[in-house]
Design a protein around this motif. Structure first.
Motif, PDB file in Angstrom:
ATOM      1  N   HIS A  64       8.653  41.260 -39.819  1.00 13.62           N
ATOM      2  CA  HIS A  64      10.117  41.178 -39.890  1.00 13.62           C
ATOM      3  C   HIS A  64      10.638  42.579 -40.185  1.00 13.62           C
ATOM      4  O   HIS A  64      10.193  43.225 -41.136  1.00 13.62           O
TER       5      HIS A  64
ATOM      6  N   LYS B  13       2.830  39.846 -36.919  1.00 14.51           N
ATOM      7  CA  LYS B  13       4.270  39.586 -36.761  1.00 14.51           C
ATOM      8  C   LYS B  13       4.967  40.188 -37.975  1.00 14.51           C
ATOM      9  O   LYS B  13       4.690  39.799 -39.110  1.00 14.51           O
TER      10      LYS B  13
ATOM     11  N   ASN C  40      11.862  43.411 -29.902  1.00 16.35           N
ATOM     12  CA  ASN C  40      12.820  42.360 -29.544  1.00 16.35           C
ATOM     13  C   ASN C  40      12.209  40.972 -29.650  1.00 16.35           C
ATOM     14  O   ASN C  40      12.416  40.134 -28.783  1.00 16.35           O
ATOM     15  N   LYS C  41      11.452  40.758 -30.705  1.00 14.59           N
ATOM     16  CA  LYS C  41      10.854  39.460 -30.961  1.00 14.59           C
ATOM     17  C   LYS C  41      11.681  38.730 -32.009  1.00 14.59           C
ATOM     18  O   LYS C  41      12.455  39.341 -32.739  1.00 14.59           O
ATOM     19  N   SER C  42      11.496  37.403 -32.068  1.00 14.31           N
ATOM     20  CA  SER C  42      12.211  36.597 -33.063  1.00 14.31           C
ATOM     21  C   SER C  42      11.203  35.906 -33.973  1.00 14.31           C
ATOM     22  O   SER C  42       9.994  35.917 -33.712  1.00 14.31           O
ATOM     23  N   GLN C  43      11.714  35.273 -34.997  1.00  9.87           N
ATOM     24  CA  GLN C  43      10.884  34.559 -35.962  1.00  9.87           C
ATOM     25  C   GLN C  43      10.033  33.497 -35.271  1.00  9.87           C
ATOM     26  O   GLN C  43       8.915  33.218 -35.686  1.00  9.87           O
ATOM     27  N   HIS C  44      10.539  32.912 -34.195  1.00  6.11           N
ATOM     28  CA  HIS C  44       9.869  31.780 -33.555  1.00  6.11           C
ATOM     29  C   HIS C  44       8.963  32.192 -32.396  1.00  6.11           C
ATOM     30  O   HIS C  44       8.271  31.337 -31.848  1.00  6.11           O
ATOM     31  N   ASP C  45       8.937  33.484 -32.037  1.00  2.00           N
ATOM     32  CA  ASP C  45       8.066  33.915 -30.946  1.00  2.00           C
ATOM     33  C   ASP C  45       6.611  33.848 -31.400  1.00  2.00           C
ATOM     34  O   ASP C  45       6.262  34.341 -32.470  1.00  2.00           O
TER      35      ASP C  45
ATOM     36  N   ASP D 205      17.600  39.481 -37.621  1.00  2.26           N
ATOM     37  CA  ASP D 205      16.813  38.498 -36.879  1.00  2.26           C
ATOM     38  C   ASP D 205      15.707  39.175 -36.081  1.00  2.26           C
ATOM     39  O   ASP D 205      15.114  38.553 -35.197  1.00  2.26           O
ATOM     40  N   ASP D 206      15.439  40.452 -36.355  1.00  2.00           N
ATOM     41  CA  ASP D 206      14.510  41.240 -35.544  1.00  2.00           C
ATOM     42  C   ASP D 206      13.089  41.235 -36.097  1.00  2.00           C
ATOM     43  O   ASP D 206      12.869  41.368 -37.300  1.00  2.00           O
ATOM     44  N   TYR D 207      12.155  41.113 -35.161  1.00  2.00           N
ATOM     45  CA  TYR D 207      10.732  41.152 -35.465  1.00  2.00           C
ATOM     46  C   TYR D 207      10.055  42.053 -34.443  1.00  2.00           C
ATOM     47  O   TYR D 207      10.557  42.218 -33.328  1.00  2.00           O
TER      48      TYR D 207
END
Length: 101
Positions: free
Chosen positions: A61, A59, A91-96, A65-67
């Protein structure tokens, strides 16, 4: 019915300097896969899967807000192959959650 994979992934672990180094070494291949350039490129966590080598699910960063989630394969030392990117999810987020892909 949920399928259980042989050689499943580990639990998600916090980033280490070694994983950041691995990701940095694959940054250009990840940028090529996404057709984007990243000014921010910070590993936040990872999972591993041992196969005929090691799959790293990372994962990363990449700003705001993009991961991205990247799968990097590192072959066994006895093979003549080099590590390579085997997939990138955008198009992932910190919480995915990091999942097998």
């Amino acid at each position: 019915m949920q399928r259980v994979m042989c050689g499943g992934t580990s639990n998600e672990k916090p980033a280490t300097p070694e994983l950041q180094q691995l990701a940095d070494s694959m940054k250009s291949a990840i940028e090529e896969a996404t057709k984007k350039k990243y000014d921010v490129f910070v590993v936040k966590s990872y999972k591993i899967q041992t196969v005929a080598g090691t799959n790293y699910f990372i994962k990363i960063h990449v700003g705001g807000d993009d991961y991205v989630h990247a799968r990097v394969f590192e072959p066994l030392p006895c093979s003549k192959d080099e590590r390579s990117v085997h997939g990138v999810l955008e198009n992932k987020s910190q919480h995915d959650e990091l999942v097998y892909f």
